[in-house]
Design an enzyme around this catalytic site. Structure first.
Site, mmCIF file in Angstrom:
data_model
loop_
_atom_site.group_PDB
_atom_site.id
_atom_site.type_symbol
_atom_site.label_atom_id
_atom_site.label_comp_id
_atom_site.label_asym_id
_atom_site.label_seq_id
_atom_site.Cartn_x
_atom_site.Cartn_y
_atom_site.Cartn_z
ATOM 1 C CD GLN A 75 -2.884 -1.312 2.251
ATOM 2 O OE1 GLN A 75 -2.790 -0.548 3.217
ATOM 3 N NE2 GLN A 75 -3.770 -2.286 2.200
ATOM 4 C CG ASP A 129 -3.753 -9.773 3.648
ATOM 5 O OD1 ASP A 129 -3.334 -9.090 4.612
ATOM 6 O OD2 ASP A 129 -4.030 -9.278 2.544
HETATM 7 C C1 S3P Z 1 -2.657 -4.855 0.213
HETATM 8 C C2 S3P Z 1 -1.464 -4.858 0.871
HETATM 9 C C3 S3P Z 1 -1.267 -5.454 2.202
HETATM 10 C C4 S3P Z 1 -2.407 -6.405 2.562
HETATM 11 C C5 S3P Z 1 -3.739 -5.821 2.243
HETATM 12 C C6 S3P Z 1 -3.857 -5.508 0.763
HETATM 13 C C7 S3P Z 1 -2.739 -4.197 -1.093
HETATM 14 O O1 S3P Z 1 -1.250 -4.419 3.167
HETATM 15 O O2 S3P Z 1 -2.325 -6.760 3.912
HETATM 16 O O3 S3P Z 1 -4.786 -6.707 2.607
HETATM 17 O O4 S3P Z 1 -3.747 -4.400 -1.826
HETATM 18 O O5 S3P Z 1 -1.820 -3.458 -1.433
HETATM 19 P P1 S3P Z 1 0.084 -3.588 3.506
HETATM 20 O O6 S3P Z 1 0.511 -2.852 2.318
HETATM 21 O O7 S3P Z 1 -0.313 -2.665 4.617
HETATM 22 O O8 S3P Z 1 1.081 -4.615 3.960
#
Ligand code: S3P
Length: 436
Positions: A170, A315
């Site tokens: 993210q 996840d």
């Molecule tokens: C996601 C990234 C992960 C994941 C989330 C979805 C994404 O989070 O846990 O369910 O779609 O980029 P983080 O980037 O906070 O690790």
């Protein structure tokens, strides 16, 4: 809403899982920033991704539903978004909040973002701090690190080489999206490579993206071109059936068309290490690799999980904890402190709830130890309002003696509204029933 679970005789059959949540968000967002329309099939119609479509609508993007999972996103172009006339509510979705912050950092207007109780507790400084360095103005709670946040973008933003302290897709995606509005390259480095859907899709839309051993770089200039996108099945949703298929005696579960992007497949590696019979067939690749997955009932053994695999199964750790509880011998998980800032504190939540089912387990600062081997006993457990906790505990209920009641399960709709119906289709009679 609560779900009453009883162990099925076995789980057998072939089921499909809905579209990948991460890919669905990105398809909608890149489609909105492109020139020309983007037709999406297999879009995940769950609360998180529908929230992303609503937020795009509020920014003036035309979104048309053409059928189940089929959407046409009218490309507004990189410069075509409009100032929203109300607060953008990201609901429970961290991906919506953080990726939109990246896009909005490049818009010459004010936007305000908020979310539900869980999302307002989650850290946003990991995104707002580097976006601030690039030239965006962000103000809000806790020094601009918690929602609600107001953001005003700058155009152009400054290029940046950012070494992220956390491996987070993210964070990486927010900065790469902001990079489309920068006056020079934006490079993101992270301790271990997180899921790479954004860089794959940006390249597919015609953006200049380069990946090397150190990180990912977007070089601005040019435009994104709209294109058709098929969203693969979500491995994070398939995970519940893979663990259930491996743990419930006599089971064999097959799931076609699941995304098996190597940045996401840590669970498959670890389940195999635990002795699970998990097979891949019918591999295909149209931008995102896919395969048919089959899990058969297996004698599981404990293992150690840590280091760079963690980001590849982040996840899936709640349901992996359930697999560990069914395994012979201890399982130790480390390097997973990120789980504390997900939709719930998943380290604390999963160990507390498995304890109620008779699992001997210890919570650690960055992981847990589960002894394994002791039969699970049905009990009343809580989801902590977290969709993946709710589904992991329903899977635990499938292997627990007697009846398990999982409370507060409406949250399942965040990522997988049809979960119970699909699970029951695999059993000879319903094994997980809603009680209101
Ligand atoms: C996601 C990234 C992960 C994941 C989330 C979805 C994404 O989070 O846990 O369910 O779609 O980029 P983080 O980037 O906070 O690790």
């Amino acid at each position: 809403m609560r779900v009453v679970v009883r162990p099925p005789r076995a789980l057998r059959g072939t089921v499909e899982v809905p579209g990948d949540k991460s890919v669905s968000h990105r398809a909608a967002i890149l489609g909105a920033l492109a020139t020309g329309p983007t037709e999406i099939s297999g879009f995940l119609e769950a609360e998180d991704c529908l929230g992303t479509l609503r937020a795009l609508g509020a920014l003036g993007v035309e979104v048309t539903r053409k059928g189940p999972g089929q959407y046409r996103v009218g490309g507004a172009g990189l410069l075509g978004l409009q100032e929203p006339d109300n607060v953008l509510d990201c609901g429970n979705s961290g991906t919506t909040a953080r990726l939109f912050l990246g896009v909005l950092a490049g818009q010459p207007f004010w936007s305000v973002l908020t979310g539900d109780d869980s999302l307002r507790r989650r850290p946003m400084g990991r995104v707002t701090e580097p976006l601030g360095q690039m030239g965006a103005t962000v103000v809000g709670r806790s020094g601009g690190s918690r929602l609600p946040l107001a953001i005003r973008g700058a155009r152009p933003l400054g290029g940046i080489r950012y070494r992220s302290p956390v491996s987070s897709a993210q964070v990486k995606s927010a900065l790469l999206l902001a990079g489309l509005y920068a006056d020079g390259p934006v490079c993101v480095e992270e301790p271990a490579r997180s899921r790479d859907h954004t860089e794959r899709m940006l390249a597919g839309f015609g953006a200049r993206v380069a990946v090397d051993a150190r990180g990912v770089t977007v070089t601005p200039g040019g435009e994104l071109r709209g294109r058709p996108i098929h969203v693969p099945g979500d491995l994070s949703s398939a995970a519940f059936f893979l663990v259930a298929g491996a743990a419930v005696p006599g089971s064999e579960v097959t799931i076609p068309g699941v995304g098996v992007n190597p940045t996401r497949t840590g669970l498959l590696d670890v389940l195999r290490e635990m002795g699970a019979d998990v097979r891949l067939a019918a591999r295909a690749d149209a931008g995102e690799p896919t395969a048919t997955l089959t899990a058969r009932a297996s004698a599981l053994r404990g293992t150690r999980v840590g280091g760079s695999v963690i980001v590849r199964l982040i996840d899936e750790l709640p349901v992996l904890a359930v697999a560990a509880a069914c395994a012979a011998g201890p399982t130790e998980v480390g390097d997973a402190a990120e789980l504390r800032v997900k939709e719930s504190d998943r380290l604390h939540a999963i160990i507390s709830e498995l304890g109620k089912l008779g699992v001997r387990a210890e919570e650690r600062a960055d992981g847990f130890r589960i002894e394994g081997g002791t039969p699970l006993r049905g009990a009343v457990v809580q989801s902590w309002g977290d969709h993946r906790m709710a589904m992991a505990l329903i899977v635990a209920g499938l292997v627990a003696e007697g009846q398990t009641v999982v409370e507060d399960t409406a949250c399942v709709a965040t990522s997988y509204p049809e979960f119970l119906a699909t699970l029951n289709r695999l059993a000879s009679e319903p094994c997980a029933v809603v009680e209101s």
